[in-house]
Design a protein around this motif. Sequence first.
Motif, PDB file in Angstrom:
ATOM      1  N   GLN A  41       0.869  -0.923  -0.075  1.00 11.90           N
ATOM      2  CA  GLN A  41      -0.048  -0.246  -0.317  1.00 11.90           C
ATOM      3  C   GLN A  41       0.428   1.314   0.158  1.00 11.90           C
ATOM      4  N   SER A  42       1.701   1.503   0.523  1.00 12.95           N
ATOM      5  CA  SER A  42       2.691   1.988   1.188  1.00 12.95           C
ATOM      6  C   SER A  42       4.121   2.348   0.059  1.00 12.95           C
ATOM      7  N   PHE A  43       3.745   1.734  -0.846  1.00 14.70           N
ATOM      8  CA  PHE A  43       5.247   1.367  -1.906  1.00 14.70           C
ATOM      9  C   PHE A  43       6.563   0.881  -1.598  1.00 14.70           C
ATOM     10  N   HIS A  44       6.801   1.493  -0.090  1.00 16.20           N
ATOM     11  CA  HIS A  44       8.384   0.766   0.005  1.00 16.20           C
ATOM     12  C   HIS A  44       8.937   0.746  -1.306  1.00 16.20           C
ATOM     13  N   LEU A  45       9.904   2.971  -1.570  1.00 17.84           N
ATOM     14  CA  LEU A  45      10.355   2.450  -2.593  1.00 17.84           C
ATOM     15  C   LEU A  45      11.475   3.280  -1.653  1.00 17.84           C
ATOM     16  N   LEU A  46      13.173   2.290  -1.902  1.00 20.42           N
ATOM     17  CA  LEU A  46      14.170   4.104  -1.151  1.00 20.42           C
ATOM     18  C   LEU A  46      13.870   4.797  -1.414  1.00 20.42           C
ATOM     19  N   PRO A  47      13.725   6.049  -0.678  1.00 22.11           N
ATOM     20  CA  PRO A  47      13.637   7.413  -0.855  1.00 22.11           C
ATOM     21  C   PRO A  47      14.691   8.404  -1.534  1.00 22.11           C
ATOM     22  N   HIS A  70      13.752  10.014 -11.703  1.00 17.87           N
ATOM     23  CA  HIS A  70      13.399  10.972 -10.387  1.00 17.87           C
ATOM     24  C   HIS A  70      13.471   9.956  -9.740  1.00 17.87           C
ATOM     25  N   LYS A  71      13.003  10.450  -8.286  1.00 16.98           N
ATOM     26  CA  LYS A  71      13.331  10.339  -6.857  1.00 16.98           C
ATOM     27  C   LYS A  71      12.035   9.737  -6.591  1.00 16.98           C
ATOM     28  N   PRO A  72      11.306   8.683  -5.385  1.00 13.96           N
ATOM     29  CA  PRO A  72       9.855   8.832  -5.062  1.00 13.96           C
ATOM     30  C   PRO A  72       9.287   9.997  -4.982  1.00 13.96           C
ATOM     31  N   ASN A  73      10.118  10.789  -4.220  1.00 15.56           N
ATOM     32  CA  ASN A  73       9.360  12.276  -4.088  1.00 15.56           C
ATOM     33  C   ASN A  73       9.306  13.464  -5.170  1.00 15.56           C
ATOM     34  N   GLU A  74       9.495  13.142  -5.794  1.00 16.33           N
ATOM     35  CA  GLU A  74       8.910  13.832  -7.780  1.00 16.33           C
ATOM     36  C   GLU A  74       8.443  12.769  -8.354  1.00 16.33           C
ATOM     37  N   LEU A  75       7.806  12.191  -7.963  1.00 13.03           N
ATOM     38  CA  LEU A  75       6.189  10.893  -8.836  1.00 13.03           C
ATOM     39  C   LEU A  75       5.222  11.344  -8.106  1.00 13.03           C
ATOM     40  N   SER A  76       4.321  11.033  -8.993  1.00 11.66           N
ATOM     41  CA  SER A  76       2.655  10.574  -8.350  1.00 11.66           C
ATOM     42  C   SER A  76       3.005   9.728  -7.572  1.00 11.66           C
ATOM     43  N   GLY A  77       1.773   8.947  -6.878  1.00  9.93           N
ATOM     44  CA  GLY A  77       1.466   8.441  -5.911  1.00  9.93           C
ATOM     45  C   GLY A  77       0.825   7.236  -6.579  1.00  9.93           C
ATOM     46  N   GLY A  78       0.236   7.391  -7.893  1.00 11.03           N
ATOM     47  CA  GLY A  78       0.475   5.991  -9.449  1.00 11.03           C
ATOM     48  C   GLY A  78       1.679   5.799 -10.149  1.00 11.03           C
ATOM     49  N   GLN A  79       2.626   6.606 -10.031  1.00  9.82           N
ATOM     50  CA  GLN A  79       3.704   6.780 -10.526  1.00  9.82           C
ATOM     51  C   GLN A  79       4.679   5.658  -9.896  1.00  9.82           C
ATOM     52  N   ARG A  80       4.455   6.474  -8.526  1.00  8.48           N
ATOM     53  CA  ARG A  80       6.100   5.625  -7.907  1.00  8.48           C
ATOM     54  C   ARG A  80       4.807   3.874  -7.307  1.00  8.48           C
ATOM     55  N   GLN A  81       3.628   3.821  -7.337  1.00 11.80           N
ATOM     56  CA  GLN A  81       3.769   2.531  -7.734  1.00 11.80           C
ATOM     57  C   GLN A  81       3.528   1.400  -8.811  1.00 11.80           C
ATOM     58  N   ARG A  82       3.676   2.263  -9.897  1.00 15.38           N
ATOM     59  CA  ARG A  82       3.941   1.516 -11.301  1.00 15.38           C
ATOM     60  C   ARG A  82       5.566   1.446 -10.466  1.00 15.38           C
ATOM     61  N   VAL A  83       6.693   1.752 -10.136  1.00 13.30           N
ATOM     62  CA  VAL A  83       8.056   2.166  -9.800  1.00 13.30           C
ATOM     63  C   VAL A  83       7.974   0.724  -9.158  1.00 13.30           C
ATOM     64  N   ALA A  84       7.333   0.596  -7.973  1.00 13.59           N
ATOM     65  CA  ALA A  84       6.611  -0.451  -7.571  1.00 13.59           C
ATOM     66  C   ALA A  84       6.929  -2.259  -8.101  1.00 13.59           C
ATOM     67  N   ILE A  85       5.959  -1.719  -8.630  1.00 14.91           N
ATOM     68  CA  ILE A  85       5.539  -2.787  -9.549  1.00 14.91           C
ATOM     69  C   ILE A  85       6.769  -3.288 -10.307  1.00 14.91           C
ATOM     70  N   ALA A  86       6.921  -3.014 -11.393  1.00 13.07           N
ATOM     71  CA  ALA A  86       8.335  -2.303 -11.917  1.00 13.07           C
ATOM     72  C   ALA A  86       9.509  -3.466 -11.459  1.00 13.07           C
ATOM     73  N   ARG A  87       9.251  -3.029 -10.287  1.00 14.54           N
ATOM     74  CA  ARG A  87      10.876  -3.958  -9.192  1.00 14.54           C
ATOM     75  C   ARG A  87      10.462  -4.980  -8.888  1.00 14.54           C
TER      76      ARG A  87
END
Length: 246
Positions: A90-96, A137-154
């Motif tokens: 839910q909260s993406f868990h990306l490295l900030p 882009h770093k996570p804080n330079e992305l929208s919520g939906g884009q962050r979740q897309r990064v998480a899906i790619a990971r």
Amino acid sequence: MITLSGIQKNYQMGDQTVQALRGVDLHIARNELVAFIGASGSGKSTLMNIVGCLDRPSAGTYQLNGRDVATMDSDELALVRNAEIGFIFQSFHLLPRATALDNVAQPLIYRGIGYKERNRMAMEALDHVGLSSRMHHKPNELSGGQRQRVAIARALVGKPSILLADEPTGNLDSSTSLEILALIKEVHRAGQTVVMVTHEPEIAEQCHRVVRLHDGRVLSDVRNVQQDPHAQVVDDEQQRHAELGE
Ligand SMILES: Nc1ncnc2c1ncn2[C@@H]1O[C@H](COP(=O)(O)OP(=O)(O)OP(=O)(O)O)[C@@H](O)[C@H]1O
Ligand SMILES: [Mg+2]
């Protein structure tokens, strides 16, 4: 591919034992799209964590692709997890402090894949989720939906046999939720096995199979014929047999 039998999970809280799972039996086949639903505290995340090899059951057996993982020690479990499981939260868990590219490439480090090949694979995975233009882009330079897309790619970059998602749209507005759901369904159509936890009935009804947990047990396990062409085939066959009086 996944067979759970008699899965129990107890948490010891001081002198009190919390029985989070009280005997779960479940079989999930390759390329299913399954939703876990149920009230808060019913055991959904506990079950996901066991399926995802993040945690071990207190009792019961778990076969993942023919291997008994319930009894593995934490090192063995970490190896299986790295090879077989992709997780999104839910909260993406990306490295900030890492770029989208570095976030996606990170799980490949543990597989001993070289820098160039990691970046190539990560770029390809980001391209799949429509984020080629946001690689640096770093996570804080992305929208919520884009962050979740990064998480899906990971989650998918290492080609896991199963994608697990614990409330993947829980932090997103409704139109972004639908976009992420559409992406997950696309990944599923390409052959991926997907299990997700959701609170949202509109999301659950788009899955082929809905498992409802209650108090640490499976209350119901329903196949959605409209969403699952295979279920339709089985039903038609059963219908034909019934008509023929077989
Ligand atoms: N680490 C823990 N230690 C002690 N008890 C726990 C722990 N994790 C979960 N529990 C308990 O186990 C039960 C199931 O929790 P779980 O997180 O699986 O529920 P859930 O269905 O995912 O709920 P939610 O919808 O709120 O996320 C709850 O009663 C919870 O309090
Ligand atoms: Mg939960």
